[in-house]
Scaffold this motif. Structure first.
Motif, PDB file in Angstrom:
ATOM      1  N   LEU A  17       0.816  -1.224   0.000  1.00 41.13           N
ATOM      2  CA  LEU A  17       0.000   0.000   0.000  1.00 41.13           C
ATOM      3  C   LEU A  17       0.848   1.271   0.000  1.00 41.13           C
ATOM      4  CD1 LEU A  17      -2.595  -1.028   2.755  1.00 41.13           C
ATOM      5  CD2 LEU A  17      -2.861  -1.227   0.280  1.00 41.13           C
ATOM      6  N   THR A  18       2.155   1.137  -0.086  1.00 37.85           N
ATOM      7  CA  THR A  18       3.042   2.283   0.102  1.00 37.85           C
ATOM      8  C   THR A  18       2.742   3.414  -0.871  1.00 37.85           C
ATOM      9  OG1 THR A  18       4.784   0.781   0.845  1.00 37.85           O
ATOM     10  CG2 THR A  18       5.446   3.001   0.241  1.00 37.85           C
ATOM     11  N   GLY A  19       2.596   3.090  -2.166  1.00 39.05           N
ATOM     12  CA  GLY A  19       2.357   4.118  -3.168  1.00 39.05           C
ATOM     13  C   GLY A  19       1.084   4.886  -2.919  1.00 39.05           C
ATOM     14  N   ARG A  20       0.016   4.171  -2.574  1.00 39.50           N
ATOM     15  CA  ARG A  20      -1.262   4.833  -2.356  1.00 39.50           C
ATOM     16  C   ARG A  20      -1.251   5.725  -1.115  1.00 39.50           C
ATOM     17  NH1 ARG A  20      -4.000  -0.772  -3.842  1.00 39.50           N
ATOM     18  NH2 ARG A  20      -1.798  -1.258  -3.540  1.00 39.50           N
ATOM     19  N   VAL A  21      -0.632   5.239  -0.045  1.00 36.05           N
ATOM     20  CA  VAL A  21      -0.592   6.031   1.182  1.00 36.05           C
ATOM     21  C   VAL A  21       0.280   7.274   0.988  1.00 36.05           C
ATOM     22  CG1 VAL A  21       0.100   6.029   3.602  1.00 36.05           C
ATOM     23  CG2 VAL A  21      -1.099   4.063   2.652  1.00 36.05           C
ATOM     24  N   PHE A  22       1.420   7.127   0.326  1.00 28.18           N
ATOM     25  CA  PHE A  22       2.230   8.303   0.030  1.00 28.18           C
ATOM     26  C   PHE A  22       1.511   9.241  -0.935  1.00 28.18           C
ATOM     27  CE2 PHE A  22       6.135   6.070   1.607  1.00 28.18           C
ATOM     28  CZ  PHE A  22       6.514   7.055   2.500  1.00 28.18           C
ATOM     29  N   GLY A  23       0.652   8.691  -1.778  1.00 27.29           N
ATOM     30  CA  GLY A  23      -0.165   9.536  -2.642  1.00 27.29           C
ATOM     31  C   GLY A  23      -1.104  10.417  -1.837  1.00 27.29           C
ATOM     32  N   PHE A  24      -1.750   9.841  -0.819  1.00 24.32           N
ATOM     33  CA  PHE A  24      -2.591  10.643   0.074  1.00 24.32           C
ATOM     34  C   PHE A  24      -1.761  11.700   0.803  1.00 24.32           C
ATOM     35  CE2 PHE A  24      -5.520   6.869   0.002  1.00 24.32           C
ATOM     36  CZ  PHE A  24      -6.625   7.544  -0.487  1.00 24.32           C
ATOM     37  N   ASN A  25      -0.539  11.327   1.197  1.00 22.88           N
ATOM     38  CA  ASN A  25       0.328  12.273   1.886  1.00 22.88           C
ATOM     39  C   ASN A  25       0.679  13.460   0.986  1.00 22.88           C
ATOM     40  OD1 ASN A  25       1.623  12.794   4.392  1.00 22.88           O
ATOM     41  ND2 ASN A  25       3.595  12.249   3.503  1.00 22.88           N
ATOM     42  N   MET A  26       0.961  13.178  -0.288  1.00 24.76           N
ATOM     43  CA  MET A  26       1.232  14.259  -1.237  1.00 24.76           C
ATOM     44  C   MET A  26      -0.010  15.107  -1.465  1.00 24.76           C
ATOM     45  SD  MET A  26       4.444  14.187  -2.031  1.00 24.76           S
ATOM     46  CE  MET A  26       4.517  15.186  -3.511  1.00 24.76           C
ATOM     47  N   SER A  27      -1.187  14.494  -1.424  1.00 26.34           N
ATOM     48  CA  SER A  27      -2.426  15.268  -1.546  1.00 26.34           C
ATOM     49  C   SER A  27      -2.533  16.274  -0.414  1.00 26.34           C
ATOM     50  CB  SER A  27      -3.640  14.336  -1.523  1.00 26.34           C
ATOM     51  OG  SER A  27      -3.686  13.529  -2.677  1.00 26.34           O
ATOM     52  N   ALA A  28      -2.178  15.837   0.798  1.00 30.03           N
ATOM     53  CA  ALA A  28      -2.194  16.756   1.941  1.00 30.03           C
ATOM     54  C   ALA A  28      -1.244  17.924   1.708  1.00 30.03           C
ATOM     55  CB  ALA A  28      -1.805  16.000   3.219  1.00 30.03           C
ATOM     56  N   MET A  29      -0.086  17.649   1.090  1.00 29.54           N
ATOM     57  CA  MET A  29       0.874  18.714   0.813  1.00 29.54           C
ATOM     58  C   MET A  29       0.310  19.706  -0.200  1.00 29.54           C
ATOM     59  SD  MET A  29       4.590  18.575  -1.028  1.00 29.54           S
ATOM     60  CE  MET A  29       3.753  18.676  -2.616  1.00 29.54           C
ATOM     61  N   TYR A  30      -0.283  19.201  -1.277  1.00 26.39           N
ATOM     62  CA  TYR A  30      -0.821  20.094  -2.306  1.00 26.39           C
ATOM     63  C   TYR A  30      -1.972  20.938  -1.756  1.00 26.39           C
ATOM     64  CZ  TYR A  30       1.904  17.586  -5.836  1.00 26.39           C
ATOM     65  OH  TYR A  30       2.926  17.049  -6.575  1.00 26.39           O
ATOM     66  N   LEU A  31      -2.837  20.322  -0.963  1.00 30.82           N
ATOM     67  CA  LEU A  31      -3.928  21.091  -0.346  1.00 30.82           C
ATOM     68  C   LEU A  31      -3.380  22.122   0.632  1.00 30.82           C
ATOM     69  CD1 LEU A  31      -6.573  18.283   0.312  1.00 30.82           C
ATOM     70  CD2 LEU A  31      -6.701  20.119  -1.390  1.00 30.82           C
ATOM     71  N   GLY A  32      -2.293  21.781   1.321  1.00 35.04           N
ATOM     72  CA  GLY A  32      -1.671  22.727   2.228  1.00 35.04           C
ATOM     73  C   GLY A  32      -1.089  23.924   1.497  1.00 35.04           C
ATOM     74  N   ALA A  33      -0.503  23.686   0.316  1.00 27.63           N
ATOM     75  CA  ALA A  33       0.036  24.801  -0.479  1.00 27.63           C
ATOM     76  C   ALA A  33      -1.078  25.752  -0.888  1.00 27.63           C
ATOM     77  CB  ALA A  33       0.755  24.259  -1.708  1.00 27.63           C
ATOM     78  N   PHE A  34      -2.193  25.194  -1.335  1.00 26.87           N
ATOM     79  CA  PHE A  34      -3.333  26.026  -1.737  1.00 26.87           C
ATOM     80  C   PHE A  34      -3.952  26.713  -0.512  1.00 26.87           C
ATOM     81  CE2 PHE A  34      -7.944  26.440  -2.592  1.00 26.87           C
ATOM     82  CZ  PHE A  34      -7.872  27.331  -3.658  1.00 26.87           C
ATOM     83  N   GLY A  35      -4.159  25.934   0.566  1.00 28.73           N
ATOM     84  CA  GLY A  35      -4.771  26.483   1.777  1.00 28.73           C
ATOM     85  C   GLY A  35      -3.908  27.543   2.433  1.00 28.73           C
ATOM     86  N   GLY A  36      -2.582  27.371   2.400  1.00 31.18           N
ATOM     87  CA  GLY A  36      -1.690  28.350   2.994  1.00 31.18           C
ATOM     88  C   GLY A  36      -1.752  29.690   2.277  1.00 31.18           C
ATOM     89  N   ALA A  37      -1.766  29.641   0.945  1.00 31.59           N
ATOM     90  CA  ALA A  37      -1.861  30.881   0.176  1.00 31.59           C
ATOM     91  C   ALA A  37      -3.185  31.593   0.450  1.00 31.59           C
ATOM     92  CB  ALA A  37      -1.712  30.578  -1.316  1.00 31.59           C
ATOM     93  N   VAL A  38      -4.281  30.817   0.536  1.00 29.54           N
ATOM     94  CA  VAL A  38      -5.593  31.411   0.823  1.00 29.54           C
ATOM     95  C   VAL A  38      -5.610  31.998   2.231  1.00 29.54           C
ATOM     96  CG1 VAL A  38      -8.043  30.920   1.151  1.00 29.54           C
ATOM     97  CG2 VAL A  38      -6.821  29.938  -0.804  1.00 29.54           C
TER      98      VAL A  38
END
Length: 399
Positions: free
Chosen positions: A335-356
């Motif tokens: 499951l490593t790829g999928r879980v790290f995929g969710f982790n990267m999603s958190a990073m991308y949402l954080g980049a957008f949320g931080g700017a907002v």
């Protein structure tokens, strides 16, 4: 040289240029949109926000999907697809005829993403336990430093070589990342599970759901903290300097100071997490980063702010590698790829949320409150990590 170490260096370069490609548009975006024929200042601001943010939102949606593909087909094919696709899309942005084509290409860039997810998964699964913290710490500097240095690089290219060349040069670097990945990344991929699982089924199979969600939230908060100052940094530097000259250059250096500190400290803190435990490094890094945001609100000169941003970068450098180490430890290999995929999603949402967050907080309360709110967010996350992660793993000798 061990295969995992060679792969690490290649992936570092690829993730760095990918991070630059995701963020380099920020300083040139309003100018490029005006170049494309939009003259109304309000429309320029709206299209700039849309074009910048849409990439991160779409990337958050597609990262788990590409993580699933990495678990199913191998990590190298995903690396090649992402690097080649982004090279072509970013290069084509220089040929956009209007703002709608630009926004569409930024959206497509978000769909094509997945390089970081595949790199993190590849290094996490290839590296032995004794070196995983150092390896993931080194790798984490690539994306963070690329994202933080991207606006400075984009601004420099745009000012000295022209706006369109920002896209041509960045696309060229991504093509270099594709070629180096093709030639030098080695992977012997064996699927851990013959049965294909959906993302929902994969999440049900995650053994430590509460702990995993806490780590995702920590990665999200870290990225919010990194990006919250982006909308207001130039204005704040201009205020601190009294409207002096070279404001854009000083703001770029100030913004990049935390990226430089991250490059210096992350491998060392990753190595430290191998020795003392990643949960200890996460707790310390969150508390230190949260406290270091407070004096930034009281800075009286750009140079004070620059020094404080550097110290913040040193403290926050321990977060990303430690989160990735713990995610690796508690996630089954299949499951490593999928879980790290969710982790990267958190990073991308954080980049957008931080700017907002940064833009809205500055508009409603004032620039200095951006630092107060971000500090409160980091310190609250530190308390949550202490309750949900530190106390639990402190009782486990091997954590």
């Amino acid at each position: 040289m061990p295969i995992w170490k060679r792969n690490l260096f290649v992936c570092w370069f690829g993730m760095f240029v990918t991070g630059v490609g995701m963020s380099q548009l920020a300083p040139v975006l309003p100018l490029y949109i005006k170049h494309l024929g939009v003259d109304d200042p309000d429309a320029i601001a709206q299209y700039s926000g849309l074009a910048f943010g849409v990439t991160f939102v779409i990337s958050a949606i597609f990262s788990p999907i590409w993580g699933l593909a990495a678990d199913k087909y191998g990590r190298k094919p995903i690396l090649l697809r992402a690097s080649l696709g982004m090279a072509i899309v970013v290069f084509c942005m220089g040929f956009a005829h209007n703002v709608y084509e630009l926004v569409g290409l930024r959206l497509l860039q978000g769909v094509i993403t997945g390089y970081g997810t595949a790199c993190t998964t590849l290094i996490a699964t290839q590296t032995d336990k004794e070196h995983s913290g150092w390896a993931l710490g080194t790798l984490s500097t690539a994306n963070v430093s690329g994202s933080l240095l991207g606006p400075t690089i984009g601004g420099f290219i745009g000012e000295n070589f022209g706006l369109q060349n920002v896209f041509y040069i960045t696309g060229g670097f991504m093509m270099v990342a594709f070629v180096t990945t093709l030639l030098f990344v080695k992977e012997t991929f064996v699927r851990q599970s013959k049965k294909a699982q959906s993302i929902r089924e994969a999440w049900r199979a995650v053994p430590e759901k509460s702990l995993t969600l806490t780590l995702f939230a920590t990665f999200f908060v870290l990225t919010v903290a990194l990006y919250s100052v982006e909308p207001i940094l130039t204005v704040y530097v201009n205020h601190l300097s009294g409207g002096g000259s070279h404001v854009a250059l000083i703001a770029g250096i100030t913004f990049s100071a935390s990226g430089l500190a991250n490059i210096i400290a992350a491998p060392r803190l990753g190595k430290l997490s191998d020795k003392v435990g990643a949960h200890k490094v996460i707790l310390f890094a969150l508390a230190a980063a949260g406290l270091l945001f407070i004096p930034q609100a009281f800075a009286t000169s750009p140079w004070q702010l620059m020094a404080l941003r550097f110290l913040f970068g040193l403290a926050s450098a321990g977060l990303a590698p430690s989160v990735n180490v713990l995610v690796k430890k508690i996630t089954p290999p299949s499951l490593t790829g999928r879980v790290f995929g969710f982790n990267m999603s958190a990073m991308y949402l954080g980049a957008f949320g931080g700017a907002v967050l940064g833009g809205q907080a500055a508009a409603w309360f004032g620039i200095r409150y951006v630092f107060y709110l971000t500090s409160a967010l980091l310190l609250a996350n530190a308390v949550w990590v202490y309750v949900k992660v530190y106390r639990k793993l402190q009782r486990v000798p091997s954590a």
